[in-house]
Design a protein around this motif. Structure first.
Motif, mmCIF file in Angstrom:
data_model
loop_
_atom_site.group_PDB
_atom_site.id
_atom_site.type_symbol
_atom_site.label_atom_id
_atom_site.label_comp_id
_atom_site.label_asym_id
_atom_site.label_seq_id
_atom_site.Cartn_x
_atom_site.Cartn_y
_atom_site.Cartn_z
ATOM 1 N N ASP A 53 0.690 -1.143 0.052
ATOM 2 C CA ASP A 53 0.060 0.064 -0.102
ATOM 3 C C ASP A 53 0.896 1.219 -0.078
ATOM 4 O OD1 ASP A 53 1.145 -0.066 2.651
ATOM 5 O OD2 ASP A 53 -0.983 -0.826 3.460
ATOM 6 N N GLY A 54 2.135 0.981 0.009
ATOM 7 C CA GLY A 54 3.096 2.132 -0.253
ATOM 8 C C GLY A 54 3.978 2.000 -1.387
ATOM 9 N N THR A 55 5.274 2.257 -1.523
ATOM 10 C CA THR A 55 6.164 2.304 -2.401
ATOM 11 C C THR A 55 6.503 0.889 -2.868
ATOM 12 O OG1 THR A 55 8.003 2.196 -1.204
ATOM 13 C CG2 THR A 55 7.334 4.446 -1.798
ATOM 14 N N GLY A 56 6.377 -0.039 -2.274
ATOM 15 C CA GLY A 56 6.660 -1.577 -2.238
ATOM 16 C C GLY A 56 8.105 -1.799 -2.309
ATOM 17 N N ILE A 57 8.931 -0.836 -1.831
ATOM 18 C CA ILE A 57 10.318 -1.102 -1.554
ATOM 19 C C ILE A 57 10.659 -2.058 -0.563
ATOM 20 C CG2 ILE A 57 12.343 0.004 -0.954
ATOM 21 C CD1 ILE A 57 11.608 2.731 -2.253
ATOM 22 N N THR A 58 9.898 -1.892 0.527
ATOM 23 C CA THR A 58 10.225 -2.857 1.769
ATOM 24 C C THR A 58 9.944 -4.305 1.229
ATOM 25 O OG1 THR A 58 9.640 -1.476 3.427
ATOM 26 C CG2 THR A 58 9.669 -3.693 4.053
ATOM 27 N N ALA A 59 8.646 -4.379 0.615
ATOM 28 C CA ALA A 59 8.446 -5.992 0.121
ATOM 29 C C ALA A 59 9.409 -6.473 -0.870
ATOM 30 C CB ALA A 59 6.983 -5.920 -0.476
ATOM 31 N N TYR A 116 3.299 -4.208 -7.579
ATOM 32 C CA TYR A 116 2.453 -3.215 -7.498
ATOM 33 C C TYR A 116 2.395 -2.654 -6.241
ATOM 34 C CZ TYR A 116 0.505 -6.023 -11.367
ATOM 35 O OH TYR A 116 0.416 -6.763 -12.479
ATOM 36 N N SER A 117 2.486 -1.232 -6.355
ATOM 37 C CA SER A 117 2.552 -0.149 -5.229
ATOM 38 C C SER A 117 1.225 0.467 -5.214
ATOM 39 C CB SER A 117 3.631 0.868 -5.640
ATOM 40 O OG SER A 117 4.851 0.185 -5.836
ATOM 41 N N PHE A 118 1.005 0.911 -3.880
ATOM 42 C CA PHE A 118 -0.066 2.071 -3.454
ATOM 43 C C PHE A 118 -1.391 1.143 -3.730
ATOM 44 C CE2 PHE A 118 3.419 4.859 -4.992
ATOM 45 C CZ PHE A 118 3.647 5.336 -3.618
ATOM 46 N N PRO A 157 1.220 -18.824 -7.880
ATOM 47 C CA PRO A 157 2.046 -17.675 -7.776
ATOM 48 C C PRO A 157 2.172 -17.554 -6.279
ATOM 49 C CG PRO A 157 0.110 -17.142 -8.957
ATOM 50 C CD PRO A 157 -0.162 -18.224 -8.510
ATOM 51 N N VAL A 158 3.544 -16.403 -5.881
ATOM 52 C CA VAL A 158 3.849 -16.006 -4.677
ATOM 53 C C VAL A 158 3.625 -14.527 -4.520
ATOM 54 C CG1 VAL A 158 5.628 -16.015 -3.136
ATOM 55 C CG2 VAL A 158 5.370 -17.812 -4.612
ATOM 56 N N VAL A 159 2.760 -14.407 -3.296
ATOM 57 C CA VAL A 159 2.521 -12.776 -3.229
ATOM 58 C C VAL A 159 3.361 -12.335 -1.913
ATOM 59 C CG1 VAL A 159 0.927 -10.954 -2.469
ATOM 60 C CG2 VAL A 159 0.538 -12.691 -4.271
ATOM 61 N N ILE A 160 4.301 -11.555 -2.273
ATOM 62 C CA ILE A 160 4.958 -10.895 -0.946
ATOM 63 C C ILE A 160 4.515 -9.590 -0.599
ATOM 64 C CG2 ILE A 160 7.332 -10.375 0.053
ATOM 65 C CD1 ILE A 160 8.327 -12.219 -1.747
ATOM 66 N N ASN A 161 3.776 -9.564 0.598
ATOM 67 C CA ASN A 161 2.743 -8.546 0.702
ATOM 68 C C ASN A 161 2.986 -7.589 1.936
ATOM 69 O OD1 ASN A 161 0.120 -7.188 1.229
ATOM 70 N ND2 ASN A 161 -0.478 -8.583 2.687
ATOM 71 N N SER A 162 2.970 -6.309 1.793
ATOM 72 C CA SER A 162 3.317 -5.400 2.972
ATOM 73 C C SER A 162 2.222 -4.567 3.263
ATOM 74 C CB SER A 162 4.605 -4.669 2.683
ATOM 75 O OG SER A 162 4.551 -3.752 1.570
ATOM 76 N N CYS A 163 0.918 -4.803 2.744
ATOM 77 C CA CYS A 163 -0.209 -4.190 2.957
ATOM 78 C C CYS A 163 -0.608 -4.080 4.420
ATOM 79 C CB CYS A 163 -1.559 -4.548 2.128
ATOM 80 S SG CYS A 163 -1.258 -4.338 0.334
ATOM 81 N N GLY A 216 2.253 3.247 4.766
ATOM 82 C CA GLY A 216 3.272 3.937 4.387
ATOM 83 C C GLY A 216 4.493 4.465 5.543
ATOM 84 N N GLN A 217 4.007 3.772 6.633
ATOM 85 C CA GLN A 217 4.918 4.156 7.821
ATOM 86 C C GLN A 217 6.447 3.744 7.739
ATOM 87 O OE1 GLN A 217 4.082 5.970 10.067
ATOM 88 N NE2 GLN A 217 5.375 5.451 11.928
ATOM 89 N N ALA A 218 6.727 2.574 6.967
ATOM 90 C CA ALA A 218 7.950 2.107 6.675
ATOM 91 C C ALA A 218 8.795 3.171 5.934
ATOM 92 C CB ALA A 218 7.688 0.749 6.100
ATOM 93 N N HIS A 219 8.383 3.820 5.254
ATOM 94 C CA HIS A 219 9.038 4.846 4.347
ATOM 95 C C HIS A 219 8.633 6.446 4.628
ATOM 96 C CE1 HIS A 219 11.288 2.052 2.268
ATOM 97 N NE2 HIS A 219 10.294 1.259 2.240
ATOM 98 N N GLY A 220 8.079 6.461 5.838
ATOM 99 C CA GLY A 220 7.409 7.896 6.298
ATOM 100 C C GLY A 220 8.686 9.000 6.477
ATOM 101 N N LEU A 221 8.421 10.054 6.212
ATOM 102 C CA LEU A 221 9.384 11.229 6.464
ATOM 103 C C LEU A 221 9.558 11.320 7.876
ATOM 104 C CD1 LEU A 221 10.956 13.542 5.306
ATOM 105 C CD2 LEU A 221 9.019 14.956 5.617
ATOM 106 N N VAL A 222 10.742 10.959 8.489
ATOM 107 C CA VAL A 222 11.276 10.930 9.710
ATOM 108 C C VAL A 222 11.545 12.313 10.126
ATOM 109 C CG1 VAL A 222 12.993 10.101 11.320
ATOM 110 C CG2 VAL A 222 12.370 8.814 9.457
#
Length: 273
Positions: free
Chosen positions: A12-18, A39-41, A66-72, A112-118
Motif C-alpha cells: 500500500d506504499g512504494t513496495g520497496i520494503t516488500a 504493485y505499489s499503492f 504464484p507467490v505474493v510478498i505482501n506489505s499491505c 506508508g509508515q515504513a518509508h515515512g518522513l522521519v
C-alpha cells in the motif's frame, strides 16, 4: 513452463520494503527462475481485487501457484489479494506478534509508515545525496571533495545503480568514475583519483556477463566484443591489485549486497532510511 514461478510484490506504499525482503528470500533458491512484478499503492479493496485477478491470470499462464510478498497494512486488502489463491507471505507477520508481546503495545496499522518522513534533515540528506550521484555519474563531475565514496570500474559494471541505491537508502554521497581505454593503458590510478585513494572502491565483473550487457546496449560494436571486455576487466583488476584498492565482483551480487560491502569495507556507518 516448468522451473518458472511468478512472484508479486504488493504494497500500500512504494513496495520497496516488500521487494527488498522478497529479493533477499528468493536469492536463496537457485533452481527456480522467478518472474517478478511490483504493485505499489494498493490501498483499497477494489484495487486488491484488480491485482488478485492479475495474479490468477499469471498462475494460469505458468501453470503454478504464484507467490505474493505482501506489505499491505489493511487486512481487507490482504484478504482480497488472498482470493487469488497465491501463497501469501506477509513481510511483517513473523515479527509483529513477538514485538507486541515484548513491548506490551499493539501495533498501529499505518499505511506508508515504513518509508515515512522521519525529519527534514534526513529527507534533505537523501535528496542531496541523490543529486550528488546524478551530477557525478560516469565522471561527469570530478570534484570529489564532498564525496563519501567513489566507485571505480569499466563501463557497465554496475557503478550507477549502486550509487543511486547508496544515495536513496543511506544518504551516501557516491560518485563513480568510468575507467577509459586510456586509463587502462597504465597500471596506476588515473591522476584525478589519486588524491582520493581512501574513498575508492573498485567494481569488477565477469567478462562474459559484461559482454552480454554491452551487447544489449550497443549490439555488434567493438565496445561489446568479448575480447574488449576481457582486456578491460583484466587491466582494471590489475590496477586495483597494484594500487591496493578494495574490489568486489558484481557478476552474481545484488545491489543491496554491493552497497553493504562498500560501506563496511570503507568503514562508513549510516542508518538505512
Amino acid at each position: 513452463m516448468p522451473g518458472v514461478r511468478p512472484v508479486f510484490y504488493v504494497s500500500d506504499g512504494t513496495g520497496i520494503t516488500a521487494e527488498t525482503i522478497g529479493h533477499s528470500l528468493l536469492t536463496q533458491f537457485t533452481q527456480t527462475r522467478f518472474v517478478t512484478e511490483r504493485y505499489s499503492f494498493v490501498d483499497s479493496v477494489e484495487r486488491g481485487d484488480e491485482i488478485a485477478a492479475k495474479i490468477r491470470e499469471s498462475g494460469a499462464q505458468y501453470g503454478v501457484r504464484p507467490v505474493v510478498i505482501n506489505s499491505c497494512m489493511n487486512s481487507n486488502v490482504s484478504a482480497a489479494l488472498a482470493e487469488s489463491g497465491a501463497l501469501m507471505l506477509d513481510v511483517f507477520a513473523p515479527f509483529i506478534e513477538p514485538l507486541e508481546r515484548e513491548l506490551g503495545e499493539a501495533r498501529e496499522r499505518r499505511i506508508g509508515q515504513a518509508h515515512g518522513l522521519v525529519d527534514f534533515e534526513t529527507y534533505h540528506r537523501r535528496i542531496n545525496a541523490m543529486n550528488f550521484a546524478l551530477t557525478h555519474d560516469d565522471g561527469a563531475a570530478t570534484d570529489y571533495a564532498g564525496s563519501d565514496v567513489i566507485l571505480v570500474a569499466v563501463s557497465r559494471a554496475g557503478k550507477t545503480p549502486t550509487c543511486v541505491y547508496l544515495a536513496l537508502h543511506y544518504g551516501i554521497r557516491a560518485a563513480n568514475y568510468p575507467l577509459t581505454e586510456e586509463d587502462l593503458e597504465h597500471d596506476r590510478l588515473p591522476p584525478r583519483l589519486r588524491p582520493w585513494r581512501n574513498k575508492l572502491f573498485g567494481l569488477t565483473i565477469d567478462p562474459v556477463r559484461l559482454q552480454q550487457i554491452r551487447q544489449e546496449r550497443r549490439p555488434n560494436s567493438r565496445y561489446a566484443q568479448f575480447e574488449t571486455c576481457r582486456r578491460e576487466v583484466a587491466a582494471a583488476e590489475m590496477m586495483f591489485r597494484g594500487e591496493g584498492i578494495p574490489t568486489l565482483s558484481t557478476t552474481h551480487t545484488s545491489i543491496e549486497e554491493i552497497a553493504s560491502k562498500v560501506l563496511s569495507t570503507l568503514g562508513i556507518h549510516r542508518e538505512m532510511f
